[in-house]
Design an enzyme around this catalytic site. Sequence first.
Site, mmCIF file in Angstrom:
data_model
loop_
_atom_site.group_PDB
_atom_site.id
_atom_site.type_symbol
_atom_site.label_atom_id
_atom_site.label_comp_id
_atom_site.label_asym_id
_atom_site.label_seq_id
_atom_site.Cartn_x
_atom_site.Cartn_y
_atom_site.Cartn_z
ATOM 1 N N ARG A 140 -2.313 -10.623 -6.660
ATOM 2 C CA ARG A 140 -2.764 -11.555 -7.693
ATOM 3 C C ARG A 140 -3.999 -12.303 -7.179
ATOM 4 N NH1 ARG A 140 -0.302 -9.000 -10.696
ATOM 5 N NH2 ARG A 140 1.273 -9.585 -12.230
ATOM 6 N N ILE A 153 6.215 -2.121 -3.059
ATOM 7 C CA ILE A 153 4.855 -1.563 -3.055
ATOM 8 C C ILE A 153 4.291 -1.602 -1.635
ATOM 9 C CG2 ILE A 153 2.505 -1.784 -3.963
ATOM 10 C CD1 ILE A 153 3.828 -3.184 -6.462
ATOM 11 N N HIS A 160 -8.016 -4.680 -12.587
ATOM 12 C CA HIS A 160 -6.544 -4.823 -12.547
ATOM 13 C C HIS A 160 -5.848 -3.550 -13.055
ATOM 14 C CE1 HIS A 160 -3.160 -8.086 -12.615
ATOM 15 N NE2 HIS A 160 -2.683 -6.898 -12.267
ATOM 16 N N GLU A 214 -9.278 -13.456 -15.030
ATOM 17 C CA GLU A 214 -9.429 -12.085 -15.525
ATOM 18 C C GLU A 214 -9.552 -12.108 -17.044
ATOM 19 O OE1 GLU A 214 -6.184 -9.733 -14.003
ATOM 20 O OE2 GLU A 214 -6.656 -10.245 -11.936
ATOM 21 N N MET A 226 5.491 -7.654 1.763
ATOM 22 C CA MET A 226 6.099 -6.340 2.018
ATOM 23 C C MET A 226 7.262 -6.117 1.059
ATOM 24 S SD MET A 226 5.405 -3.869 4.136
ATOM 25 C CE MET A 226 5.970 -2.745 5.436
ATOM 26 N N GLY A 227 6.936 -6.014 -0.234
ATOM 27 C CA GLY A 227 7.947 -5.604 -1.219
ATOM 28 C C GLY A 227 8.003 -4.088 -1.244
HETATM 29 C C1 GLV Z 1 0.533 -5.866 -12.234
HETATM 30 O O1 GLV Z 1 -0.233 -6.586 -11.663
HETATM 31 C C2 GLV Z 1 1.934 -6.057 -12.243
HETATM 32 O O2 GLV Z 1 2.394 -7.140 -11.866
HETATM 33 O O3 GLV Z 1 2.642 -5.130 -12.655
HETATM 34 C C1 GLV Z 2 7.603 -6.220 -5.770
HETATM 35 O O1 GLV Z 2 8.618 -6.272 -6.415
HETATM 36 C C2 GLV Z 2 7.104 -4.983 -5.232
HETATM 37 O O2 GLV Z 2 7.548 -3.944 -5.732
HETATM 38 O O3 GLV Z 2 6.278 -5.044 -4.311
#
Ligand code: GLV
Ligand code: GLV
Length: 325
Positions: free
Chosen positions: A238, A158, A286, A267, A155-156
């Site tokens: 990942r 993103i 990706h 990949e 849960m960053g």
């Molecule tokens: C993509 O996978 C990133 O880490 O930006």
């Molecule tokens: C990591 O830094 C994210 O944005 O999930």
Amino acid sequence: MKPYVYITRKLPEETIAEMTAHFDVKMWDHEDIPVPREVLLEEAKKASALITMLSDKVDAELLTAGDNLKIVANLAVGYDNIDLETATKRGIHVSNTPDVLTETTADLTFALLMATARRVVEAAEYVKAGKWESWSPYLLAGHDIYSKTIGIVGMGKIGEAVARRAKGFGMDILYHNRSRKMDAEMEFGAEYSSFEELVSKADYVVSLAPLTAETRNLFTADVFTKMKKSAIFINVGRGPVVDEQALYEALVDGEIAAAGLDVFVKEPISADHQLLKLPNVVALPHIGSASTETRTAMIKLCCTNVNAVLSGDRPKTIVNKEVLR
Ligand code: GLV
Ligand code: GLV
């Protein structure tokens, strides 16, 4: 002599303009072919800065190739391709591209979730292959999204942006993370849960976890067995957090229903990989942060960081804060 900056892919000239005035900048000649290792090692001997892709292995050999290197600006939020310990020991700044890609990557995550749930890719191929001969009640019937439970692992920023989308779709939200995210709990009603509880309760298990020693091979056969048989697994973090053989078997044995994958252990994944033979796998190359706007913003952020470090300033985003003095 101007400091030498080497970029490991061909990028549009206009995106790197802010550097070319101050530095001697060279790019690898190809957009789609990675720089050969020998070339990269030669360039690294001379370089004060490297702008690298997530597909470049930035290991001790590369980091110690020359004596001028002050920054490695990685064109990604993830940095598992970089030997951080060696970089830090050598006083080399490592920067990444957080924030600018958050919403774009959350969009792709949700697009992949929806495409996998509603069998969008399979359905589109079906029409184009001329297989659509009659309408029928269960033709390409998939899984609902609204009212289901999403479980976000990692849960960053993103993850939180995915949670916001999930809330808009009327989903219940579970998350697992090293630390609690009180903002997400209050704003989206996201519920913190143990990893075991999350994988057993979620209808959509979404991995956005970075690759670390703790997350490598996190999704094992045992974990897939704990998931609901109707569960859909989505990975936009990942590849190596997943035991792909175990995932394949879970899909074939009906331990889970489907998978949407943007990342893989190796990949590019080979076209004859067994996972790609399964109709209930949606595979992408990706492309999490791949909108034109965001890729440009990521390149510019790399340039800003290189500019800063080579001018003796602090980079805007840094992974190894220990090197800042
Ligand atoms: C993509 O996978 C990133 O880490 O930006
Ligand atoms: C990591 O830094 C994210 O944005 O999930």
